[in-house]
Scaffold this active site. Structure first.
Site, PDB file in Angstrom:
ATOM      1  N   SER A  44       0.854  -1.178   0.000  1.00 26.78           N
ATOM      2  CA  SER A  44       0.000   0.000   0.000  1.00 26.78           C
ATOM      3  C   SER A  44       0.896   1.236   0.000  1.00 26.78           C
ATOM      4  O   SER A  44       2.109   1.136   0.204  1.00 26.78           O
ATOM      5  CB  SER A  44      -0.868  -0.027   1.264  1.00 26.78           C
ATOM      6  OG  SER A  44      -1.401   1.233   1.583  1.00 26.78           O
ATOM      7  N   TYR A  97      -3.216  -1.079   9.940  1.00 20.46           N
ATOM      8  CA  TYR A  97      -3.120  -1.321   8.501  1.00 20.46           C
ATOM      9  C   TYR A  97      -1.741  -0.908   7.996  1.00 20.46           C
ATOM     10  O   TYR A  97      -1.076  -1.653   7.269  1.00 20.46           O
ATOM     11  CB  TYR A  97      -4.213  -0.533   7.788  1.00 20.46           C
ATOM     12  CG  TYR A  97      -4.273  -0.734   6.296  1.00 20.46           C
ATOM     13  CD1 TYR A  97      -4.947  -1.820   5.749  1.00 20.46           C
ATOM     14  CD2 TYR A  97      -3.662   0.165   5.429  1.00 20.46           C
ATOM     15  CE1 TYR A  97      -5.010  -2.009   4.377  1.00 20.46           C
ATOM     16  CE2 TYR A  97      -3.717  -0.015   4.053  1.00 20.46           C
ATOM     17  CZ  TYR A  97      -4.393  -1.102   3.531  1.00 20.46           C
ATOM     18  OH  TYR A  97      -4.451  -1.285   2.172  1.00 20.46           O
TER      19      TYR A  97
END
Length: 255
Positions: free
Chosen positions: A145, A158
């Site tokens: 990400s 996350y």
């Protein structure tokens, strides 16, 4: 010969029933690969597999699995290999996010994100290893990400898992190079999917801030990531391993 041709290759894509996972699964199928779609939602997973098979005339099978459950990670890899007659490519894309400030996040929420995004990724990739090795030219793509590069005040768990995924890809690349398995990571930027739509609802001004930073002037579409996935899954990248590739419209290049 076309080094990007995946005809006869057998691929598994976790979270391949929607968003960028579906975009990558469609890209592999378009290049000729048979595809196992791994997901938790039976209707959505089945529909994705049926649509891919009909459009690209490859074999596409749905595999139901919750990658937050350790036992299901091993069985999912075995089911995919059995259904396709082997496994050459694994795209480990499935993940979850719980948006909380660090001081508001509970231990249970922290562990839930880590179980799916890191432990599940490791266990499924480990379970796929014997099949990837047996084929003699395995390809593993882990999905990181932008938070593999940048922090995130509203998604600390996350961001922590996505940073760890890059280091896991590098470690697996070193460990499995003698087995002719390449392991790389893709770092998607901001894509227009159901998940980011929810984020834009929850975080005021997110859409405008992200758009202002992307040099290409738009959010990504799931098909924008397909080409990079095909490259890393194909013979064209046989001398590429242990890298993390941003596919973000230039987002990470901006100061």
């Amino acid at each position: 010969m076309n080094p990007f041709d995946l005809t006869g290759r057998k691929a598994a894509v976790t979270g391949g029933n929607g968003g960028i996972g579906l975009g990558m699964a469609r890209g592999l199928a378009r290049a000729g690969a048979d595809v196992a779609i791994l997901g938790r939602n039976p209707d959505k997973t089945r529909a994705a597999a049926e649509a891919i098979a009909a459009e690209f005339h490859v074999r596409a099978v749905p595999i139901l699995a919750d990658l937050g459950v350790a036992a299901q990670c091993a069985s999912a890899a075995e089911q995919a290999a059995e259904a396709l007659g082997g496994l050459d490519i694994l795209i480990n894309n499935a993940g979850i996010n719980i948006r909380r400030l660090p001081q508001e996040m509970t231990e249970e929420q922290w562990r839930d994100v880590l179980e799916v995004n890191l432990t599940g990724v490791f266990l499924l990739t480990k379970a796929a290893y014997p099949f990837l090795k047996a084929g003699g030219k395995g390809k593993v793509i882990l999905i990181g990400s932008m938070t593999s590069i940048f922090g995130s005040s509203f998604a600390p768990a996350y961001a922590a898992t996505k940073g760890a995924v890059v280091q896991l890809a590098k470690s697996l690349a070193l460990a499995w190079a003698p087995d002719h398995i390449q392991v790389n990571a893709i770092l998607p930027g901001w894509y227009d999917t159901d998940l980011t739509y929810k984020a834009r609802e929850e975080i005021a001004g997110l859409h405008e801030r992200v758009l202002a930073r992307i040099p290409q002037g738009r959010w990504g579409k799931p098909e924008d990531i397909a080409g990079t996935a095909v490259w890393l899954a194909s013979a064209a990248s046989d001398y590429v391993t242990g890298i993390a590739v941003p596919v973000d419209g230039g987002y990470s290049a901006m100061l």
